[in-house]
Scaffold this motif. Structure first.
Motif, PDB file in Angstrom:
ATOM      1  N   CYS A   1       0.821  -1.212   0.000  1.00  0.00           N
ATOM      2  CA  CYS A   1       0.000   0.000   0.000  1.00  0.00           C
ATOM      3  C   CYS A   1       0.855   1.263   0.000  1.00  0.00           C
ATOM      4  CB  CYS A   1      -0.935  -0.009   1.207  1.00  0.00           C
ATOM      5  SG  CYS A   1      -2.240  -1.266   1.133  1.00  0.00           S
ATOM      6  N   ARG A   2       1.957   1.222   0.756  1.00  0.00           N
ATOM      7  CA  ARG A   2       2.843   2.404   0.791  1.00  0.00           C
ATOM      8  C   ARG A   2       3.449   2.647  -0.584  1.00  0.00           C
ATOM      9  NH1 ARG A   2       4.136   6.544   0.392  1.00  0.00           N
ATOM     10  NH2 ARG A   2       5.776   7.771   1.391  1.00  0.00           N
TER      11      ARG A   2
ATOM     12  N   TYR B   1      -3.707  -5.847  17.635  1.00  0.00           N
ATOM     13  CA  TYR B   1      -2.310  -5.409  17.566  1.00  0.00           C
ATOM     14  C   TYR B   1      -2.131  -4.137  18.382  1.00  0.00           C
ATOM     15  CZ  TYR B   1      -2.407  -8.343  13.321  1.00  0.00           C
ATOM     16  OH  TYR B   1      -2.565  -9.364  12.425  1.00  0.00           O
ATOM     17  N   ALA B   2      -0.986  -4.068  19.086  1.00  0.00           N
ATOM     18  CA  ALA B   2      -0.599  -2.822  19.746  1.00  0.00           C
ATOM     19  C   ALA B   2       0.243  -2.021  18.756  1.00  0.00           C
ATOM     20  CB  ALA B   2       0.200  -3.121  21.014  1.00  0.00           C
ATOM     21  N   ILE B   3      -0.280  -0.897  18.305  1.00  0.00           N
ATOM     22  CA  ILE B   3       0.359  -0.080  17.277  1.00  0.00           C
ATOM     23  C   ILE B   3       0.997   1.140  17.930  1.00  0.00           C
ATOM     24  CG2 ILE B   3       0.010   1.221  15.145  1.00  0.00           C
ATOM     25  CD1 ILE B   3      -0.473  -1.784  14.851  1.00  0.00           C
ATOM     26  N   ALA B   4       2.324   1.238  17.886  1.00  0.00           N
ATOM     27  CA  ALA B   4       3.034   2.380  18.456  1.00  0.00           C
ATOM     28  C   ALA B   4       2.838   3.620  17.582  1.00  0.00           C
ATOM     29  CB  ALA B   4       4.525   2.060  18.592  1.00  0.00           C
ATOM     30  N   ALA B   5       3.148   4.780  18.161  1.00  0.00           N
ATOM     31  CA  ALA B   5       2.945   6.033  17.441  1.00  0.00           C
ATOM     32  C   ALA B   5       3.732   6.064  16.128  1.00  0.00           C
ATOM     33  CB  ALA B   5       3.339   7.208  18.336  1.00  0.00           C
ATOM     34  N   GLY B   6       4.968   5.566  16.145  1.00  0.00           N
ATOM     35  CA  GLY B   6       5.757   5.534  14.914  1.00  0.00           C
ATOM     36  C   GLY B   6       5.130   4.655  13.858  1.00  0.00           C
ATOM     37  N   SER B   7       4.541   3.529  14.277  1.00  0.00           N
ATOM     38  CA  SER B   7       3.884   2.629  13.323  1.00  0.00           C
ATOM     39  C   SER B   7       2.610   3.241  12.764  1.00  0.00           C
ATOM     40  CB  SER B   7       3.571   1.296  13.999  1.00  0.00           C
ATOM     41  OG  SER B   7       4.754   0.634  14.390  1.00  0.00           O
ATOM     42  N   ARG B   8       1.914   4.016  13.586  1.00  0.00           N
ATOM     43  CA  ARG B   8       0.713   4.684  13.071  1.00  0.00           C
ATOM     44  C   ARG B   8       1.077   5.577  11.886  1.00  0.00           C
ATOM     45  NH1 ARG B   8      -4.100   8.334  15.911  1.00  0.00           N
ATOM     46  NH2 ARG B   8      -4.605   9.462  13.997  1.00  0.00           N
ATOM     47  N   ARG B   9       2.217   6.267  11.967  1.00  0.00           N
ATOM     48  CA  ARG B   9       2.621   7.130  10.859  1.00  0.00           C
ATOM     49  C   ARG B   9       2.879   6.318   9.597  1.00  0.00           C
ATOM     50  NH1 ARG B   9       4.564  10.039  15.298  1.00  0.00           N
ATOM     51  NH2 ARG B   9       6.561   8.962  15.448  1.00  0.00           N
ATOM     52  N   VAL B  10       3.419   5.112   9.733  1.00  0.00           N
ATOM     53  CA  VAL B  10       3.609   4.239   8.572  1.00  0.00           C
ATOM     54  C   VAL B  10       2.259   3.874   7.964  1.00  0.00           C
ATOM     55  CG1 VAL B  10       4.421   1.964   7.818  1.00  0.00           C
ATOM     56  CG2 VAL B  10       5.809   3.300   9.397  1.00  0.00           C
ATOM     57  N   LEU B  11       1.297   3.526   8.820  1.00  0.00           N
ATOM     58  CA  LEU B  11      -0.040   3.182   8.329  1.00  0.00           C
ATOM     59  C   LEU B  11      -0.726   4.387   7.689  1.00  0.00           C
ATOM     60  CD1 LEU B  11      -1.261   0.903  11.262  1.00  0.00           C
ATOM     61  CD2 LEU B  11      -0.457   0.180   9.011  1.00  0.00           C
ATOM     62  N   GLU B  12      -0.495   5.573   8.233  1.00  0.00           N
ATOM     63  CA  GLU B  12      -1.060   6.786   7.623  1.00  0.00           C
ATOM     64  C   GLU B  12      -0.446   7.025   6.253  1.00  0.00           C
ATOM     65  OE1 GLU B  12      -2.127   9.426  11.632  1.00  0.00           O
ATOM     66  OE2 GLU B  12      -0.145   9.597  10.696  1.00  0.00           O
ATOM     67  N   ASP B  13       0.873   6.852   6.140  1.00  0.00           N
ATOM     68  CA  ASP B  13       1.536   7.048   4.851  1.00  0.00           C
ATOM     69  C   ASP B  13       1.055   6.041   3.805  1.00  0.00           C
ATOM     70  OD1 ASP B  13       2.995   9.139   5.889  1.00  0.00           O
ATOM     71  OD2 ASP B  13       4.812   7.960   6.248  1.00  0.00           O
TER      72      ASP B  13
ATOM     73  N   GLY C   1      -2.000   5.047   3.670  1.00  0.00           N
ATOM     74  CA  GLY C   1      -3.427   5.283   3.457  1.00  0.00           C
ATOM     75  C   GLY C   1      -4.311   4.278   4.158  1.00  0.00           C
ATOM     76  N   LEU C   2      -3.783   3.637   5.210  1.00  0.00           N
ATOM     77  CA  LEU C   2      -4.532   2.574   5.877  1.00  0.00           C
ATOM     78  C   LEU C   2      -5.234   3.044   7.144  1.00  0.00           C
ATOM     79  CD1 LEU C   2      -1.969  -0.351   5.477  1.00  0.00           C
ATOM     80  CD2 LEU C   2      -4.197  -0.145   4.341  1.00  0.00           C
ATOM     81  N   TRP C   3      -4.636   3.972   7.853  1.00  0.00           N
ATOM     82  CA  TRP C   3      -5.201   4.345   9.156  1.00  0.00           C
ATOM     83  C   TRP C   3      -6.633   4.848   9.020  1.00  0.00           C
ATOM     84  CZ3 TRP C   3      -3.591   3.052  13.812  1.00  0.00           C
ATOM     85  CH2 TRP C   3      -4.173   3.673  14.919  1.00  0.00           C
ATOM     86  N   GLU C   4      -6.860   5.693   8.035  1.00  0.00           N
ATOM     87  CA  GLU C   4      -8.207   6.253   7.874  1.00  0.00           C
ATOM     88  C   GLU C   4      -9.186   5.234   7.289  1.00  0.00           C
ATOM     89  OE1 GLU C   4      -5.742   7.675   4.289  1.00  0.00           O
ATOM     90  OE2 GLU C   4      -5.472   7.283   6.442  1.00  0.00           O
ATOM     91  N   ARG C   5      -8.677   4.096   6.813  1.00  0.00           N
ATOM     92  CA  ARG C   5      -9.556   3.066   6.252  1.00  0.00           C
ATOM     93  C   ARG C   5      -9.909   1.975   7.258  1.00  0.00           C
ATOM     94  NH1 ARG C   5      -9.587   3.250   0.492  1.00  0.00           N
ATOM     95  NH2 ARG C   5     -11.045   1.504   0.591  1.00  0.00           N
ATOM     96  N   LEU C   6      -9.408   2.069   8.500  1.00  0.00           N
ATOM     97  CA  LEU C   6      -9.755   1.059   9.503  1.00  0.00           C
ATOM     98  C   LEU C   6     -11.260   1.103   9.757  1.00  0.00           C
ATOM     99  CD1 LEU C   6      -6.871   1.610  12.097  1.00  0.00           C
ATOM    100  CD2 LEU C   6      -7.073  -0.278  10.457  1.00  0.00           C
ATOM    101  N   PRO C   7     -11.976  -0.006   9.581  1.00  0.00           N
ATOM    102  CA  PRO C   7     -13.434   0.034   9.736  1.00  0.00           C
ATOM    103  C   PRO C   7     -13.914   0.061  11.180  1.00  0.00           C
ATOM    104  CG  PRO C   7     -12.726  -2.177   9.142  1.00  0.00           C
ATOM    105  CD  PRO C   7     -11.508  -1.309   9.076  1.00  0.00           C
ATOM    106  N   PHE C   8     -13.044  -0.335  12.118  1.00  0.00           N
ATOM    107  CA  PHE C   8     -13.412  -0.331  13.538  1.00  0.00           C
ATOM    108  C   PHE C   8     -12.471   0.610  14.285  1.00  0.00           C
ATOM    109  CE2 PHE C   8     -14.329  -4.624  11.880  1.00  0.00           C
ATOM    110  CZ  PHE C   8     -15.712  -4.605  11.988  1.00  0.00           C
ATOM    111  N   PRO C   9     -12.970   1.317  15.291  1.00  0.00           N
ATOM    112  CA  PRO C   9     -12.127   2.316  15.964  1.00  0.00           C
ATOM    113  C   PRO C   9     -10.943   1.679  16.688  1.00  0.00           C
ATOM    114  CG  PRO C   9     -14.190   1.990  17.164  1.00  0.00           C
ATOM    115  CD  PRO C   9     -14.334   1.265  15.862  1.00  0.00           C
TER     116      PRO C   9
END
Length: 406
Positions: free
Chosen positions: A23-24, A53-65, A67-75
């Motif tokens: 995706c990246r 999964y426990a997602i650290a802040a640095g990993s969240r930025r990878v998921l944002e880059d 385009g996955l973070w905003e596509r998570l269907p559950f909070p």
């Protein structure tokens, strides 16, 4: 014979790490092929199955880059506090403990709990968005790597010509093994038990790590659901013979064993979803690359879950490799060149080796009932808790800030 499909990168393995890397690269318009032996939709498990999964802040930025973070269907459930305690089964926890508050570390939470099905669904949906990414799953492929490129032959499918192939197939990686890359294994004689519980009282975003002689017991705060407004993930490490006995219990007895280790602060608990078991062993590759090959995620390293950083290390691999590949492609350079692969190894090996050694040392320090060690670690916990600079260092590591820059 039809002409080969030409791509820059071919990723073998569409799990969380391989799928996120695809995706990246897709976000950057890099021609990419993804191959997996399993079909993608059944990986989603639309019903809640207890894994997160426990997602650290640095990993969240990878998921944002990607385009996955905003596509998570559950909070995602934020981790706002971390409490570390030491004790023995059936006895109160030591009064000496560590408490981390994300407010002291800045505005961001320490991390987020993301349901496994949520990330899988986001990856599957996002992969379908990219015209530059082709997905071949389920598919079996044979791979030939030469100095000038990679040729991937998919059974009953197309042939793919790539500049770089990425091994993201997990711990038992055929690509890594075929390349003759050595691996150091470190068995622990422990089993990880993973499940989810609903509880009466709110967790207030607090994660608990309770060290017991058989191994750490962690309660990780998740976002609630309609049927379970107060929800947590349990990651429970036990010596393997004890774990077998625990897993053989019926749901009521198994839940009582969870409550016995958890304590009473969350009130009554009930089991949600199924139980998962994972034999625990650390592993580390001797090299991160070979000719036209990069190794990422669980194919490159595996650590004890005591710090909850295993998947986060894989996402850091993704961040480092994606940055190098995107920069090379933008400059018209070879994305599979030896110099690029050496830079990838130089960026990722120190971090992974440090986490390998740190988690191994923590497990050996805390998974023992030897009295002098128990006294020493309780004293160490108290010292860190009362020393602000040390606390800030631990908090930064928990947030993935020390290594988020790849």
């Amino acid at each position: 014979m039809s002409e080969a499909i030409r791509v820059e990168v071919c990723i073998v393995g569409a799990g969380p790490v391989g799928g996120t890397l695809a995706c990246r690269l897709g976000e950057a318009g890099i021609a990419t092929a993804v191959i997996d032996r399993a079909p993608l939709p059944p990986m989603e498990h639309p019903d809640f199955d207890g894994r997160a999964y426990a997602i650290a802040a640095g990993s969240r930025r990878v998921l944002e880059d990607a385009g996955l973070w905003e596509r998570l269907p559950f909070p995602a459930g934020p981790i706002l506090h971390i409490r570390v305690s030491d004790g023995r089964l059936g006895r109160p926890a030591s009064r000496l403990h560590l408490h981390f508050d994300s407010v002291d570390a800045g505005e961001e939470p320490f991390g987020w709990m993301v349901e496994a099905r949520s990330l899988r669904m986001a990856i599957n949906a996002r992969l379908a968005d990219f015209p530059s990414v082709s997905v071949h799953a389920p598919a079996e492929a044979s791979i030939q790597r030469e100095d000038d490129g990679v040729r991937v032959s998919i059974a009953d499918g197309p042939t793919i010509a790539a500049r770089l192939v990425v091994a993201a197939e997990g711990r038992v990686s055929p690509l890594r093994n075929a390349a003759g890359i050595g691996v150091t294994h470190l068995p622990y004689g422990q089993t990880g038990i993973v499940c989810a519980i609903a509880h009466e009282r709110p967790h207030h975003g607090t994660a608990l790590e309770h060290f017991l002689p058989s191994g750490p017991f962690a309660q990780l705060p998740m976002a609630g659901t309609e049927g379970a407004p107060h929800l947590s993930s349990i990651v429970w490490t036990e010596r393997t013979p004890i774990a077998r006995r625990m897993l053989a219990l019926d749901d009521a007895a198994f839940t009582r064993q969870i409550a016995r280790r958890l304590g009473e602060h969350l009130g009554g608990v009930r089991l949600l979803g199924r139980r998962w078991r994972y034999p625990l062993a650390a592993m580390l590759v001797h090299r991160y690359y070979d000719t036209r090959l990069a190794v990422v995620g669980d194919a490159a390293h595996g650590i004890h879950p005591i710090a909850g950083q295993g998947l986060n290390l894989g996402f850091r691999d993704v961040g480092a490799l994606a940055e190098l590949v995107i920069d090379a492609a933008s400059a018209g350079e070879d994305v599979g060149a030896p110099a690029l692969l050496r830079r990838y190894q130089a960026r990722r090996r120190p971090d992974n080796m440090l986490m390998f050694a740190a988690t191994d040392a923590l497990d050996r320090l805390f998974s023992t009932d030897f009295l002098p060690l128990r006294l020493a670690r309780d004293l160490g916990i108290a010292v860190v808790n009362r020393t602000p600079p040390l606390k800030r260092l631990f908090m930064r590591q928990a947030m993935g800030a020390l290594t988020a820059g790849w």
